[in-house]
Motif scaffolding. Structure first.
Motif, PDB file in Angstrom:
ATOM      1  N   SER A 121       0.845  -1.194   0.000  1.00  0.00           N
ATOM      2  CA  SER A 121       0.000   0.000   0.000  1.00  0.00           C
ATOM      3  C   SER A 121       0.882   1.247   0.000  1.00  0.00           C
ATOM      4  CB  SER A 121      -0.877   0.017   1.257  1.00  0.00           C
ATOM      5  OG  SER A 121      -1.495   1.297   1.382  1.00  0.00           O
ATOM      6  N   PRO A 122       0.463   2.274  -0.724  1.00  0.00           N
ATOM      7  CA  PRO A 122       1.211   3.544  -0.655  1.00  0.00           C
ATOM      8  C   PRO A 122       1.020   4.235   0.701  1.00  0.00           C
ATOM      9  CG  PRO A 122      -0.745   3.817  -2.008  1.00  0.00           C
ATOM     10  CD  PRO A 122      -0.654   2.367  -1.650  1.00  0.00           C
TER      11      PRO A 122
ATOM     12  N   VAL B 197      -0.715   1.654   6.695  1.00  0.00           N
ATOM     13  CA  VAL B 197      -1.321   0.392   6.249  1.00  0.00           C
ATOM     14  C   VAL B 197      -0.222  -0.621   5.943  1.00  0.00           C
ATOM     15  CG1 VAL B 197      -2.669  -0.655   4.399  1.00  0.00           C
ATOM     16  CG2 VAL B 197      -3.362   1.555   5.357  1.00  0.00           C
TER      17      VAL B 197
ATOM     18  N   ALA C  74      -6.690  -5.748  -9.803  1.00  0.00           N
ATOM     19  CA  ALA C  74      -7.525  -5.943 -11.004  1.00  0.00           C
ATOM     20  C   ALA C  74      -6.833  -5.502 -12.279  1.00  0.00           C
ATOM     21  CB  ALA C  74      -8.827  -5.165 -10.834  1.00  0.00           C
ATOM     22  N   LYS C  75      -5.940  -4.514 -12.158  1.00  0.00           N
ATOM     23  CA  LYS C  75      -5.267  -3.995 -13.354  1.00  0.00           C
ATOM     24  C   LYS C  75      -3.815  -4.461 -13.424  1.00  0.00           C
ATOM     25  CE  LYS C  75      -8.142   0.156 -13.666  1.00  0.00           C
ATOM     26  NZ  LYS C  75      -8.201   1.575 -13.234  1.00  0.00           N
TER      27      LYS C  75
ATOM     28  N   PRO D  90      -5.648  -4.561   5.116  1.00  0.00           N
ATOM     29  CA  PRO D  90      -6.181  -4.746   6.475  1.00  0.00           C
ATOM     30  C   PRO D  90      -7.627  -4.255   6.525  1.00  0.00           C
ATOM     31  CG  PRO D  90      -4.117  -3.475   6.490  1.00  0.00           C
ATOM     32  CD  PRO D  90      -4.595  -3.562   5.071  1.00  0.00           C
ATOM     33  N   LEU D  91      -8.477  -5.024   7.192  1.00  0.00           N
ATOM     34  CA  LEU D  91      -9.882  -4.636   7.363  1.00  0.00           C
ATOM     35  C   LEU D  91     -10.295  -4.960   8.785  1.00  0.00           C
ATOM     36  CD1 LEU D  91     -11.368  -6.086   4.043  1.00  0.00           C
ATOM     37  CD2 LEU D  91     -10.836  -3.698   4.524  1.00  0.00           C
ATOM     38  N   MET D  92     -11.332  -4.280   9.293  1.00  0.00           N
ATOM     39  CA  MET D  92     -11.830  -4.619  10.618  1.00  0.00           C
ATOM     40  C   MET D  92     -12.367  -6.048  10.583  1.00  0.00           C
ATOM     41  SD  MET D  92     -10.914  -1.929  11.985  1.00  0.00           S
ATOM     42  CE  MET D  92     -11.313  -2.530  13.659  1.00  0.00           C
TER      43      MET D  92
ATOM     44  N   ALA E 115     -16.285  -2.011   2.420  1.00  0.00           N
ATOM     45  CA  ALA E 115     -15.500  -1.068   1.598  1.00  0.00           C
ATOM     46  C   ALA E 115     -15.814   0.372   1.995  1.00  0.00           C
ATOM     47  CB  ALA E 115     -15.789  -1.295   0.113  1.00  0.00           C
TER      48      ALA E 115
ATOM     49  N   PRO F 265     -12.903   2.299  -2.066  1.00  0.00           N
ATOM     50  CA  PRO F 265     -11.483   1.931  -2.091  1.00  0.00           C
ATOM     51  C   PRO F 265     -11.219   1.091  -3.349  1.00  0.00           C
ATOM     52  CG  PRO F 265     -12.679   0.615  -0.469  1.00  0.00           C
ATOM     53  CD  PRO F 265     -13.638   1.652  -0.971  1.00  0.00           C
TER      54      PRO F 265
ATOM     55  N   TYR G 148     -12.710  -2.925  -6.477  1.00  0.00           N
ATOM     56  CA  TYR G 148     -12.692  -3.361  -7.881  1.00  0.00           C
ATOM     57  C   TYR G 148     -11.859  -4.625  -8.055  1.00  0.00           C
ATOM     58  CZ  TYR G 148     -14.686   1.224  -8.154  1.00  0.00           C
ATOM     59  OH  TYR G 148     -15.503   2.302  -7.922  1.00  0.00           O
ATOM     60  N   ASN G 149     -10.888  -4.799  -7.164  1.00  0.00           N
ATOM     61  CA  ASN G 149     -10.105  -6.049  -7.210  1.00  0.00           C
ATOM     62  C   ASN G 149     -11.009  -7.249  -6.925  1.00  0.00           C
ATOM     63  OD1 ASN G 149      -7.874  -4.422  -7.553  1.00  0.00           O
ATOM     64  ND2 ASN G 149      -7.196  -4.578  -5.426  1.00  0.00           N
TER      65      ASN G 149
HETATM   66  C1  F42 Z   1      -4.610   3.686  -1.322  1.00  0.00           C
HETATM   67  C2  F42 Z   1      -5.184   2.539  -2.093  1.00  0.00           C
HETATM   68  O1  F42 Z   1      -5.878   1.713  -1.171  1.00  0.00           O
HETATM   69  P1  F42 Z   1      -7.374   1.205  -1.450  1.00  0.00           P
HETATM   70  O2  F42 Z   1      -7.329  -0.111  -2.143  1.00  0.00           O
HETATM   71  O3  F42 Z   1      -8.181   2.305  -2.058  1.00  0.00           O
HETATM   72  O4  F42 Z   1      -7.865   0.921   0.055  1.00  0.00           O
HETATM   73  C3  F42 Z   1      -7.936   1.997   0.961  1.00  0.00           C
HETATM   74  C4  F42 Z   1      -8.228   1.427   2.337  1.00  0.00           C
HETATM   75  O5  F42 Z   1      -9.514   0.820   2.319  1.00  0.00           O
HETATM   76  C5  F42 Z   1      -7.194   0.401   2.736  1.00  0.00           C
HETATM   77  O6  F42 Z   1      -5.960   1.044   2.894  1.00  0.00           O
HETATM   78  C6  F42 Z   1      -7.598  -0.313   4.024  1.00  0.00           C
HETATM   79  O7  F42 Z   1      -6.610  -1.234   4.418  1.00  0.00           O
HETATM   80  C7  F42 Z   1      -7.809   0.719   5.157  1.00  0.00           C
HETATM   81  N1  F42 Z   1      -8.540   0.049   6.275  1.00  0.00           N
HETATM   82  C8  F42 Z   1      -9.874  -0.212   6.083  1.00  0.00           C
HETATM   83  N2  F42 Z   1     -10.487   0.178   4.937  1.00  0.00           N
HETATM   84  C9  F42 Z   1     -11.798  -0.118   4.717  1.00  0.00           C
HETATM   85  O8  F42 Z   1     -12.332   0.245   3.660  1.00  0.00           O
HETATM   86  N3  F42 Z   1     -12.526  -0.832   5.641  1.00  0.00           N
HETATM   87  C10 F42 Z   1     -11.994  -1.236   6.811  1.00  0.00           C
HETATM   88  O9  F42 Z   1     -12.679  -1.909   7.608  1.00  0.00           O
HETATM   89  C11 F42 Z   1     -10.609  -0.917   7.077  1.00  0.00           C
HETATM   90  C12 F42 Z   1      -9.956  -1.286   8.265  1.00  0.00           C
HETATM   91  C13 F42 Z   1      -8.579  -1.045   8.432  1.00  0.00           C
HETATM   92  C14 F42 Z   1      -7.888  -1.480   9.591  1.00  0.00           C
HETATM   93  C15 F42 Z   1      -6.522  -1.275   9.717  1.00  0.00           C
HETATM   94  C16 F42 Z   1      -5.810  -0.617   8.690  1.00  0.00           C
HETATM   95  O10 F42 Z   1      -4.476  -0.435   8.794  1.00  0.00           O
HETATM   96  C17 F42 Z   1      -6.478  -0.158   7.540  1.00  0.00           C
HETATM   97  C18 F42 Z   1      -7.866  -0.371   7.403  1.00  0.00           C
HETATM   98  C19 F42 Z   1      -4.074   1.702  -2.708  1.00  0.00           C
HETATM   99  O11 F42 Z   1      -3.586   0.772  -2.085  1.00  0.00           O
HETATM  100  N4  F42 Z   1      -3.723   2.049  -3.939  1.00  0.00           N
HETATM  101  C20 F42 Z   1      -2.652   1.348  -4.635  1.00  0.00           C
HETATM  102  C21 F42 Z   1      -3.237   0.449  -5.710  1.00  0.00           C
HETATM  103  C22 F42 Z   1      -4.079  -0.614  -5.075  1.00  0.00           C
HETATM  104  C23 F42 Z   1      -4.727  -1.569  -6.044  1.00  0.00           C
HETATM  105  O12 F42 Z   1      -5.346  -2.526  -5.623  1.00  0.00           O
HETATM  106  N5  F42 Z   1      -4.605  -1.333  -7.392  1.00  0.00           N
HETATM  107  C24 F42 Z   1      -5.242  -2.235  -8.340  1.00  0.00           C
HETATM  108  C25 F42 Z   1      -6.023  -1.400  -9.346  1.00  0.00           C
HETATM  109  C26 F42 Z   1      -7.403  -1.208  -8.829  1.00  0.00           C
HETATM  110  C27 F42 Z   1      -8.207  -0.321  -9.815  1.00  0.00           C
HETATM  111  O13 F42 Z   1      -7.815   0.841  -9.978  1.00  0.00           O
HETATM  112  O14 F42 Z   1      -9.173  -0.838 -10.383  1.00  0.00           O
HETATM  113  C28 F42 Z   1      -4.237  -3.139  -9.036  1.00  0.00           C
HETATM  114  O15 F42 Z   1      -3.188  -3.447  -8.455  1.00  0.00           O
HETATM  115  O16 F42 Z   1      -4.496  -3.570 -10.143  1.00  0.00           O
HETATM  116  C29 F42 Z   1      -1.736   2.371  -5.279  1.00  0.00           C
HETATM  117  O17 F42 Z   1      -2.180   3.540  -5.426  1.00  0.00           O
HETATM  118  O18 F42 Z   1      -0.606   1.973  -5.614  1.00  0.00           O
END
Ligand code: F42
Length: 146
Positions: A10-11, A15, A48-49, A57-59, A71, A80, A84-85
């Protein structure tokens, strides 16, 4: 078949560090949300991409061996990206403390979603505040054995 491939951390540092501590300690440390004492699980999935391995991490919301993935993203206006993943590839691995298992994600609707939403809010009351603060309808998945 286990989810393997290049890990994409994660960036978000807090997290990324929670995942690292949780996994490196075999699920004995980093297992709660900061100092709230509320339990957290780690959900491993495929991007997904990028196709990279993502660890989210999630609760911990568990009922009779099944888990919810809410989400919420703190009530932000957009889902988040892990949402989409799971829509693209529902195969996940969930680590709950030292236990790790393969599960399948299914997005919930209707009464089933309402039931899991009640369980989620009971486990982590801020979910209700997050839903209050956004017009976005927060999606809920159930993560269940095949
Ligand atoms: C910032 C972004 O994160 P996100 O997937 O939007 O998720 C945001 C947050 O939900 C995520 O950080 C959660 O872990 C935060 N979070 C919770 N988030 C929740 O939504 N619910 C929870 O219950 C929750 C609990 C929790 C507990 C502890 C903790 O440390 C974090 C917690 C991210 O990781 N981006 C990456 C890409 C991630 C990704 O999956 N990319 C996809 C592309 C997806 C697409 O664009 O379609 C790929 O690899 O192909 C990046 O910018 O490089």
């Amino acid at each position: 078949m286990p989810l393997d491939g290049e890990y994409g951390p994660s960036p978000a540092q807090w997290v990324r560090e929670q995942v690292e501590l949780y996994e490196s300690s075999g699920g004995t440390q980093g297992t709660t949300l900061w100092d709230t004492g509320l339990p957290v699980v780690i959900v491993t999935m495929r991007g997904a991409k990028s196709g990279r391995i993502r660890k989210v991490p999630l609760m911990r919301v568990e009922h009779e061996g099944r888990y919810a993935a809410v989400a919420s993203k703190g009530g932000y206006p957009h889902h988040p990206v892990w949402y989409y993943n799971l829509k693209a590839d529902p195969r996940v691995e969930l680590q709950d403390g030292p236990e790790r298992q393969a599960l399948t994600a299914r997005e919930l609707t209707g009464d089933e979603k309402a039931q899991w939403w009640r369980r989620a809010v009971a486990a982590y009351p801020p979910y209700a505040e997050y839903q209050e603060k956004t017009d976005r309808v927060i999606p809920v998945f159930v993560l269940e054995p095949e």
